[in-house]
Design a protein around this motif. Sequence first.
Motif, PDB file in Angstrom:
ATOM      1  N   THR A 158       0.844  -1.187   0.000  1.00  0.00           N
ATOM      2  CA  THR A 158       0.000   0.000   0.000  1.00  0.00           C
ATOM      3  C   THR A 158       0.886   1.247   0.000  1.00  0.00           C
ATOM      4  O   THR A 158       2.092   1.178   0.280  1.00  0.00           O
ATOM      5  CB  THR A 158      -0.898   0.025   1.233  1.00  0.00           C
ATOM      6  N   GLU A 159       0.278   2.390  -0.286  1.00  0.00           N
ATOM      7  CA  GLU A 159       1.034   3.647  -0.263  1.00  0.00           C
ATOM      8  C   GLU A 159       1.582   3.905   1.132  1.00  0.00           C
ATOM      9  O   GLU A 159       2.700   4.412   1.286  1.00  0.00           O
ATOM     10  CB  GLU A 159       0.130   4.798  -0.699  1.00  0.00           C
ATOM     11  N   LYS A 212       5.490   4.480   2.064  1.00  0.00           N
ATOM     12  CA  LYS A 212       5.932   5.680   2.786  1.00  0.00           C
ATOM     13  C   LYS A 212       6.688   5.296   4.052  1.00  0.00           C
ATOM     14  O   LYS A 212       7.661   5.961   4.433  1.00  0.00           O
ATOM     15  CB  LYS A 212       4.729   6.549   3.133  1.00  0.00           C
ATOM     16  N   ILE A 267       6.972   7.668  -5.276  1.00  0.00           N
ATOM     17  CA  ILE A 267       6.105   6.515  -5.016  1.00  0.00           C
ATOM     18  C   ILE A 267       5.176   6.239  -6.191  1.00  0.00           C
ATOM     19  O   ILE A 267       4.905   5.080  -6.532  1.00  0.00           O
ATOM     20  CB  ILE A 267       5.312   6.727  -3.713  1.00  0.00           C
ATOM     21  N   GLN A 325       4.524   2.653  -8.045  1.00  0.00           N
ATOM     22  CA  GLN A 325       3.215   2.007  -8.035  1.00  0.00           C
ATOM     23  C   GLN A 325       2.741   1.583  -9.421  1.00  0.00           C
ATOM     24  O   GLN A 325       1.833   0.756  -9.527  1.00  0.00           O
ATOM     25  CB  GLN A 325       2.175   2.931  -7.391  1.00  0.00           C
TER      26      GLN A 325
END
Length: 249
Positions: free
Chosen positions: A218-219, A223, A242, A246
Amino acid sequence: MLIIWGKIHVRKNIGYAADFCPICRGPQVFKLVRIGLASHVYYITSGEGELVSHERECQQCKTLLNANPDGYLTLSKKKQSLAELMKTTFPSLPEVYKDRMELEEKVTKTPTLLTPQERDIMITTPFHLLSPLVEMRIGQTRIDMGIGLALVASFFLITIVRVLLTKILPFDEALIFLACALIALLVIGWQILTAGSRYVKRRIIPVLGPNLKPLRPTESELKSALAELKADRKKMATRLNIADLQKYF
């Protein structure tokens, strides 16, 4: 007379071996390199220097990892197939990496069954393994395509465009020259500042993306991985976008 002398790192290829690559997620062919610290005069050394360390470079993804040549049965002077190198240099590889290869199979086939700890390790580890490549690249003075084009454009701006502008615009020639020189410096400076980000996009993300794809992080997880790098003051933390990463998921 200026005499340039001191110590520099000397790299020497010492052979090839099979080993496990955590970025490729499986056995791969590696090139082993001896790194020594040798005295030099005008960057000319007299030998291999005092041993500092050994490293191995995956011939598939080009990731650099620490190495111990004594851990192999032997080293091959020639680059051979993975099957041949496994047989001659590291025949016990399947047994040594049995648990890791089972985990990799789990990542590929049933990633939802990973424990939170396993998932965290599998996501953050490749960031830390690839980060030294970024540190090394930014620490070197290299002219990439962006900087090269900026230098060429600046040359034409100062030598040709400046002359044309002098004939067209009603300004002092010195003023036009200063304006062109300032623009040229800004363009070159911008390309130098963004060279690290271009390197990460061109070299790191195409390797990191496929590695993380089975996990589909996931983001928030991405992070978090970058936050760890930032806490360690690693340059990759501020150069990696990012959104670019992705695109591989």
